[in-house]
Design a protein around this motif. Structure first.
Motif, mmCIF file in Angstrom:
data_model
loop_
_atom_site.group_PDB
_atom_site.id
_atom_site.type_symbol
_atom_site.label_atom_id
_atom_site.label_comp_id
_atom_site.label_asym_id
_atom_site.label_seq_id
_atom_site.Cartn_x
_atom_site.Cartn_y
_atom_site.Cartn_z
ATOM 1 N N ALA A 84 0.833 -1.212 0.000
ATOM 2 C CA ALA A 84 0.000 0.000 0.000
ATOM 3 C C ALA A 84 0.864 1.257 0.000
ATOM 4 N N LYS A 85 1.905 1.271 0.809
ATOM 5 C CA LYS A 85 2.785 2.443 0.881
ATOM 6 C C LYS A 85 3.544 2.647 -0.430
ATOM 7 N N ASN A 86 4.012 1.562 -1.028
ATOM 8 C CA ASN A 86 4.718 1.665 -2.308
ATOM 9 C C ASN A 86 3.810 2.220 -3.394
ATOM 10 N N LEU A 87 2.567 1.764 -3.419
ATOM 11 C CA LEU A 87 1.619 2.258 -4.421
ATOM 12 C C LEU A 87 1.280 3.723 -4.164
ATOM 13 N N LYS A 88 1.128 4.088 -2.914
ATOM 14 C CA LYS A 88 0.830 5.486 -2.596
ATOM 15 C C LYS A 88 1.964 6.392 -3.045
ATOM 16 N N SER A 89 3.189 5.966 -2.830
ATOM 17 C CA SER A 89 4.329 6.791 -3.248
ATOM 18 C C SER A 89 4.435 6.881 -4.768
ATOM 19 N N ALA A 90 3.820 5.926 -5.486
ATOM 20 C CA ALA A 90 3.789 5.951 -6.952
ATOM 21 C C ALA A 90 2.505 6.617 -7.464
ATOM 22 N N ASN A 91 1.763 7.272 -6.554
ATOM 23 C CA ASN A 91 0.491 7.921 -6.892
ATOM 24 C C ASN A 91 -0.512 6.957 -7.500
ATOM 25 N N ALA A 92 -0.530 5.739 -6.994
ATOM 26 C CA ALA A 92 -1.478 4.726 -7.455
ATOM 27 C C ALA A 92 -2.503 4.453 -6.352
ATOM 28 N N LYS A 93 -3.709 4.100 -6.766
ATOM 29 C CA LYS A 93 -4.773 3.747 -5.824
ATOM 30 C C LYS A 93 -4.674 2.268 -5.477
ATOM 31 N N PHE A 94 -5.162 1.930 -4.266
ATOM 32 C CA PHE A 94 -5.057 0.554 -3.782
ATOM 33 C C PHE A 94 -6.268 0.219 -2.932
ATOM 34 N N ALA A 95 -6.762 -1.000 -3.076
ATOM 35 C CA ALA A 95 -7.873 -1.468 -2.246
ATOM 36 C C ALA A 95 -7.785 -2.976 -2.063
ATOM 37 N N LEU A 96 -8.376 -3.431 -0.984
ATOM 38 C CA LEU A 96 -8.569 -4.852 -0.720
ATOM 39 C C LEU A 96 -10.059 -5.127 -0.888
ATOM 40 N N PHE A 97 -10.409 -6.328 -1.325
ATOM 41 C CA PHE A 97 -11.828 -6.663 -1.400
ATOM 42 C C PHE A 97 -12.061 -8.145 -1.183
ATOM 43 N N ALA A 98 -13.321 -8.460 -0.868
ATOM 44 C CA ALA A 98 -13.789 -9.836 -0.671
ATOM 45 C C ALA A 98 -13.024 -10.560 0.437
ATOM 46 N N LEU A 99 -12.823 -9.875 1.552
ATOM 47 C CA LEU A 99 -12.120 -10.490 2.672
ATOM 48 C C LEU A 99 -13.033 -11.477 3.397
ATOM 49 N N PRO A 100 -12.559 -12.709 3.598
ATOM 50 C CA PRO A 100 -13.333 -13.643 4.420
ATOM 51 C C PRO A 100 -13.494 -13.058 5.832
ATOM 52 N N ASN A 101 -14.538 -13.456 6.538
ATOM 53 C CA ASN A 101 -14.820 -12.891 7.857
ATOM 54 C C ASN A 101 -13.639 -12.991 8.818
ATOM 55 N N ASN A 102 -12.949 -14.147 8.839
ATOM 56 C CA ASN A 102 -11.824 -14.303 9.764
ATOM 57 C C ASN A 102 -10.664 -13.366 9.405
ATOM 58 N N ILE A 103 -10.447 -13.124 8.133
ATOM 59 C CA ILE A 103 -9.379 -12.210 7.698
ATOM 60 C C ILE A 103 -9.790 -10.770 7.989
#
Length: 111
Positions: A65-84
């Motif tokens: 996430a930090k590397n992408l932010k420093s490259a001015n890129a957007k980042f997201a996580l999705f479809a996380l199982p409940n335990n994760i």
């Protein structure tokens, strides 16, 4: 751990299957970095196939996430199982990383 990737419009979608732990977290980080090209300005991690994540795995996601932010890129996580999702919340990552319910929502937010 297995990674697969595909582009959905401008968003690079990376699916993670298996575990991210102390044994493979660094490999995960390197593999994700290798999948992301300079022109990729939006990246979404599909964690629906993730069965376990350790603190080392969380650290690898944070570094990504930090590397992408420093490259001015957007980042997201999705479809996380409940335990994760519970682990992510306890670690406070839901406050610093964009988390979406599904692929469509992630693509919409990142496009």
């Amino acid at each position: 751990m297995e990674l697969t990737s595909e582009h959905n419009g401008p968003v690079l979608m990376i699916a993670v299957n298996g575990r991210i732990d102390g044994l493979n977290a660094q490999q995960f980080e390197e593999d994700v970095r290798n999948l992301i090209a300079d022109e990729d300005k939006a990246v979404a991690l599909d964690l629906s196939g993730l069965s376990y994540i350790s603190s080392a795995g969380l650290r690898s996601i944070l570094i990504t996430a930090k590397n992408l932010k420093s490259a001015n890129a957007k980042f997201a996580l999705f479809a996380l199982p409940n335990n994760i999702m519970e682990i992510v919340r306890v670690a406070g990552f839901d406050k610093i990383i964009d988390i979406k319910d599904g692929a469509d929502e992630a693509i919409s937010a990142l496009s």
